[in-house]
Scaffold this motif. Structure first.
Motif, PDB file in Angstrom:
ATOM      1  N   ILE A   1       0.845  -1.203   0.000  1.00  0.00           N
ATOM      2  CA  ILE A   1       0.000   0.000   0.000  1.00  0.00           C
ATOM      3  C   ILE A   1       0.874   1.244   0.000  1.00  0.00           C
ATOM      4  CG2 ILE A   1      -1.870   1.217   1.186  1.00  0.00           C
ATOM      5  CD1 ILE A   1      -2.329  -1.524   2.709  1.00  0.00           C
ATOM      6  N   THR A   2       0.550   2.183  -0.851  1.00  0.00           N
ATOM      7  CA  THR A   2       1.167   3.499  -0.800  1.00  0.00           C
ATOM      8  C   THR A   2       0.075   4.535  -1.043  1.00  0.00           C
ATOM      9  OG1 THR A   2       3.078   4.792  -1.536  1.00  0.00           O
ATOM     10  CG2 THR A   2       1.813   3.630  -3.250  1.00  0.00           C
ATOM     11  N   VAL A   3       0.451   5.795  -1.142  1.00  0.00           N
ATOM     12  CA  VAL A   3      -0.551   6.834  -1.369  1.00  0.00           C
ATOM     13  C   VAL A   3      -0.050   7.783  -2.446  1.00  0.00           C
ATOM     14  CG1 VAL A   3       0.324   8.335   0.476  1.00  0.00           C
ATOM     15  CG2 VAL A   3      -2.055   8.540  -0.249  1.00  0.00           C
ATOM     16  N   ARG A   4      -0.932   8.111  -3.370  1.00  0.00           N
ATOM     17  CA  ARG A   4      -0.649   9.064  -4.432  1.00  0.00           C
ATOM     18  C   ARG A   4      -1.880   9.952  -4.612  1.00  0.00           C
ATOM     19  NH1 ARG A   4       3.497   7.060  -3.538  1.00  0.00           N
ATOM     20  NH2 ARG A   4       5.051   6.105  -4.945  1.00  0.00           N
ATOM     21  N   ASP A   5      -1.662  11.269  -4.647  1.00  0.00           N
ATOM     22  CA  ASP A   5      -2.761  12.219  -4.867  1.00  0.00           C
ATOM     23  C   ASP A   5      -3.918  11.955  -3.909  1.00  0.00           C
ATOM     24  OD1 ASP A   5      -1.369  13.452  -6.973  1.00  0.00           O
ATOM     25  OD2 ASP A   5      -2.095  11.942  -8.384  1.00  0.00           O
ATOM     26  N   GLU A   6      -3.578  11.743  -2.624  1.00  0.00           N
ATOM     27  CA  GLU A   6      -4.564  11.537  -1.562  1.00  0.00           C
ATOM     28  C   GLU A   6      -5.408  10.282  -1.766  1.00  0.00           C
ATOM     29  OE1 GLU A   6      -6.713  15.027  -0.390  1.00  0.00           O
ATOM     30  OE2 GLU A   6      -5.079  16.359  -0.935  1.00  0.00           O
ATOM     31  N   THR A   7      -4.902   9.343  -2.563  1.00  0.00           N
ATOM     32  CA  THR A   7      -5.595   8.082  -2.825  1.00  0.00           C
ATOM     33  C   THR A   7      -4.713   6.915  -2.401  1.00  0.00           C
ATOM     34  OG1 THR A   7      -6.764   9.038  -4.725  1.00  0.00           O
ATOM     35  CG2 THR A   7      -6.631   6.636  -4.620  1.00  0.00           C
ATOM     36  N   LEU A   8      -5.287   5.964  -1.677  1.00  0.00           N
ATOM     37  CA  LEU A   8      -4.564   4.759  -1.320  1.00  0.00           C
ATOM     38  C   LEU A   8      -4.403   3.890  -2.571  1.00  0.00           C
ATOM     39  CD1 LEU A   8      -6.289   3.750   2.049  1.00  0.00           C
ATOM     40  CD2 LEU A   8      -4.032   4.773   1.769  1.00  0.00           C
ATOM     41  N   ILE A   9      -3.178   3.516  -2.879  1.00  0.00           N
ATOM     42  CA  ILE A   9      -2.887   2.642  -4.014  1.00  0.00           C
ATOM     43  C   ILE A   9      -2.534   1.275  -3.436  1.00  0.00           C
ATOM     44  CG2 ILE A   9      -1.500   2.266  -6.060  1.00  0.00           C
ATOM     45  CD1 ILE A   9      -3.281   4.782  -6.155  1.00  0.00           C
ATOM     46  N   ILE A  10      -3.360   0.272  -3.750  1.00  0.00           N
ATOM     47  CA  ILE A  10      -3.254  -1.043  -3.115  1.00  0.00           C
ATOM     48  C   ILE A  10      -2.954  -2.118  -4.147  1.00  0.00           C
ATOM     49  CG2 ILE A  10      -4.490  -2.771  -1.737  1.00  0.00           C
ATOM     50  CD1 ILE A  10      -6.228  -0.444  -0.662  1.00  0.00           C
ATOM     51  N   ARG A  11      -1.941  -2.917  -3.874  1.00  0.00           N
ATOM     52  CA  ARG A  11      -1.628  -4.069  -4.714  1.00  0.00           C
ATOM     53  C   ARG A  11      -1.741  -5.324  -3.852  1.00  0.00           C
ATOM     54  NH1 ARG A  11       1.036  -4.484  -9.446  1.00  0.00           N
ATOM     55  NH2 ARG A  11       1.834  -2.350  -9.241  1.00  0.00           N
ATOM     56  N   LYS A  12      -2.584  -6.266  -4.256  1.00  0.00           N
ATOM     57  CA  LYS A  12      -2.731  -7.521  -3.529  1.00  0.00           C
ATOM     58  C   LYS A  12      -1.553  -8.444  -3.838  1.00  0.00           C
ATOM     59  CE  LYS A  12      -7.038  -9.099  -3.503  1.00  0.00           C
ATOM     60  NZ  LYS A  12      -8.345  -9.540  -4.048  1.00  0.00           N
ATOM     61  N   LYS A  13      -1.057  -9.110  -2.807  1.00  0.00           N
ATOM     62  CA  LYS A  13       0.096  -9.996  -2.972  1.00  0.00           C
ATOM     63  C   LYS A  13      -0.389 -11.419  -3.256  1.00  0.00           C
ATOM     64  CE  LYS A  13       3.246  -9.443   0.261  1.00  0.00           C
ATOM     65  NZ  LYS A  13       3.840  -9.193   1.617  1.00  0.00           N
ATOM     66  N   ALA A  14       0.144 -12.028  -4.291  1.00  0.00           N
ATOM     67  CA  ALA A  14      -0.224 -13.404  -4.626  1.00  0.00           C
ATOM     68  C   ALA A  14       0.485 -14.407  -3.729  1.00  0.00           C
ATOM     69  CB  ALA A  14       0.108 -13.699  -6.089  1.00  0.00           C
ATOM     70  N   ALA A  15       1.517 -13.964  -3.033  1.00  0.00           N
ATOM     71  CA  ALA A  15       2.258 -14.765  -2.054  1.00  0.00           C
ATOM     72  C   ALA A  15       2.913 -13.784  -1.110  1.00  0.00           C
ATOM     73  CB  ALA A  15       3.297 -15.649  -2.735  1.00  0.00           C
ATOM     74  N   TRP A  16       3.436 -14.288   0.005  1.00  0.00           N
ATOM     75  CA  TRP A  16       3.947 -13.336   0.988  1.00  0.00           C
ATOM     76  C   TRP A  16       5.148 -12.560   0.486  1.00  0.00           C
ATOM     77  CZ3 TRP A  16       8.463 -13.254   4.173  1.00  0.00           C
ATOM     78  CH2 TRP A  16       9.339 -14.326   3.999  1.00  0.00           C
ATOM     79  N   GLN A  17       5.927 -13.140  -0.429  1.00  0.00           N
ATOM     80  CA  GLN A  17       7.028 -12.435  -1.069  1.00  0.00           C
ATOM     81  C   GLN A  17       6.658 -12.115  -2.513  1.00  0.00           C
ATOM     82  OE1 GLN A  17      10.429 -15.113  -0.470  1.00  0.00           O
ATOM     83  NE2 GLN A  17      11.291 -13.632   0.971  1.00  0.00           N
ATOM     84  N   THR A  18       6.561 -10.848  -2.853  1.00  0.00           N
ATOM     85  CA  THR A  18       6.256 -10.457  -4.224  1.00  0.00           C
ATOM     86  C   THR A  18       7.468 -10.637  -5.130  1.00  0.00           C
ATOM     87  OG1 THR A  18       4.634  -8.842  -3.433  1.00  0.00           O
ATOM     88  CG2 THR A  18       5.468  -8.539  -5.679  1.00  0.00           C
ATOM     89  N   ASP A  19       8.634 -10.313  -4.612  1.00  0.00           N
ATOM     90  CA  ASP A  19       9.873 -10.409  -5.389  1.00  0.00           C
ATOM     91  C   ASP A  19      10.930 -11.089  -4.520  1.00  0.00           C
ATOM     92  OD1 ASP A  19      12.217 -10.031  -6.839  1.00  0.00           O
ATOM     93  OD2 ASP A  19      11.617  -8.049  -7.565  1.00  0.00           O
ATOM     94  N   PRO A  20      10.948 -12.432  -4.481  1.00  0.00           N
ATOM     95  CA  PRO A  20      11.893 -13.148  -3.617  1.00  0.00           C
ATOM     96  C   PRO A  20      13.350 -12.810  -3.888  1.00  0.00           C
ATOM     97  CG  PRO A  20      10.197 -14.640  -4.428  1.00  0.00           C
ATOM     98  CD  PRO A  20      10.044 -13.358  -5.186  1.00  0.00           C
ATOM     99  N   GLU A  21      13.698 -12.578  -5.165  1.00  0.00           N
ATOM    100  CA  GLU A  21      15.095 -12.274  -5.489  1.00  0.00           C
ATOM    101  C   GLU A  21      15.511 -10.930  -4.891  1.00  0.00           C
ATOM    102  OE1 GLU A  21      18.114 -11.935  -9.331  1.00  0.00           O
ATOM    103  OE2 GLU A  21      15.969 -12.246  -9.639  1.00  0.00           O
ATOM    104  N   LEU A  22      14.641  -9.932  -5.021  1.00  0.00           N
ATOM    105  CA  LEU A  22      14.922  -8.624  -4.436  1.00  0.00           C
ATOM    106  C   LEU A  22      15.020  -8.727  -2.912  1.00  0.00           C
ATOM    107  CD1 LEU A  22      15.215  -5.530  -4.680  1.00  0.00           C
ATOM    108  CD2 LEU A  22      12.720  -5.397  -4.512  1.00  0.00           C
ATOM    109  N   ALA A  23      14.107  -9.482  -2.305  1.00  0.00           N
ATOM    110  CA  ALA A  23      14.127  -9.644  -0.850  1.00  0.00           C
ATOM    111  C   ALA A  23      15.417 -10.313  -0.389  1.00  0.00           C
ATOM    112  CB  ALA A  23      12.912 -10.457  -0.399  1.00  0.00           C
TER     113      ALA A  23
END
Length: 304
Positions: free
Chosen positions: A146-168
């Motif tokens: 979740i982040t916020v842009r222009d006073e709007t919550l921008i939400i991305r649902k995670k398909a697994a607990w790690q979205t990008d395992p390599e980055l993590a």
């Protein structure tokens, strides 16, 4: 309302003062004592857990015991109900203000979560880890970025607990000690979303088709070891909560006029000593350890 605007709504005088003199950690701790509402406002906190906001009059949490709050015991020092935010056991517009601090990111159904906040309250405050921090340093029980842009919550649902395992993994190996150990503690406001709303929550779910109801991976139950600073902060917050909460008012509050059946939305409830019976759909909700257990699925466990 974006936190960066630094209005009187988002920060108390004490928070502004601490931040002005470079004491950002103190300003961050003081936010839990800030709630921009009149004294007569009725305040609900959802996901209140082991450290409820002082100003909250009524508390709701899904669990008596859970790893999701690192096994911290549930504090129920004022009227408290067990239930799900996605199907709140309260009447329409029963509250003036609702606090949802570090709980939205745990929901697999953010649309229902946000609709329920708007149904039961006129205004509120949402706090979550920012999506950038969640992507780098994912938590096993967090289902949303979740982040916020222009006073709007921008939400991305995670398909697994790690979205990008390599980055993590790269973060864990090279950067965690600097970001988690230094940058986040020194600049917590930059790594979190603080969002105030009135009547309407502006939100956009980027991938509503994703199923975020996956089972979180198992984790060994290890009691966290708190640093001396953390133990002192806990004691100070506990004392401040006791001093600043509306204890006398909270003791006199009756849940009868606030509760509604989460299954049918009915408000005709027979509240006994051990059970709450809905006269409209005949659902029974147990009262355990003095706490009403009001899930739409009334058999849900209160331990996870």
């Amino acid at each position: 309302m974006r936190e960066s605007e630094e209005t009187s709504l988002s920060k108390s005088f004490a928070m502004h003062f601490a931040g002005r003199f470079g004491m950002e950690r103190l300003a961050w701790a003081l936010r839990r004592l800030h709630c921009p509402v009149p004294r007569d406002a009725l305040v609900l906190e959802v996901g209140s857990g082991g450290s409820p906001y002082a100003r909250a009059n009524v508390l709701l949490d899904a669990f008596e015991v859970t790893r999701q709050r690192h096994w911290a015991p549930l504090i129920a020092d004022r009227p408290t109900v067990l239930g799900a935010v996605e199907r709140l056991p309260f009447r329409d517009k029963a509250f003036d203000f609702v606090i949802a601090s570090h709980v939205l990111e745990h929901s697999s159904d953010p649309e229902a979560f946000l609709l329920e906040l708007q149904r039961v309250a006129h205004a509120g405050y949402i706090e979550v880890p920012d999506a950038f921090m969640e992507r780098l340093n994912p938590y096993r029980d967090h289902r949303l970025e979740i982040t916020v842009r222009d006073e709007t919550l921008i939400i991305r649902k995670k398909a697994a607990w790690q979205t990008d395992p390599e980055l993590a993994e790269l973060y864990e190996a090279n950067a965690k000690r600097f970001i988690a150990g230094e940058a986040i503690p020194r600049h917590p406001f930059a790594y979190h979303v603080r969002y105030y709303w009135h009547e309407t929550i502006l939100a956009k779910i980027l991938n509503p088709e994703v199923d975020a109801s996956w089972d979180a991976p198992a984790e060994i139950h290890v009691e966290p070891v708190k640093s001396l600073r953390a133990r002192i902060n806990t004691k100070v917050l506990s004392l401040a909560r006791a001093m600043l909460s509306q204890r006398s008012r909270n003791r006199s509050l009756k849940l009868d006029s606030l509760l509604a059946c989460p299954s049918c939305r009915g408000t005709s409830l027979d509240i006994g000593k051990t059970v709450i019976h809905c006269l409209e759909c005949s659902t029974d909700y147990p009262i355990r350890n003095g706490l009403p257990v009001m899930f739409a699925d009334s058999g849900k466990s209160t331990v996870v």
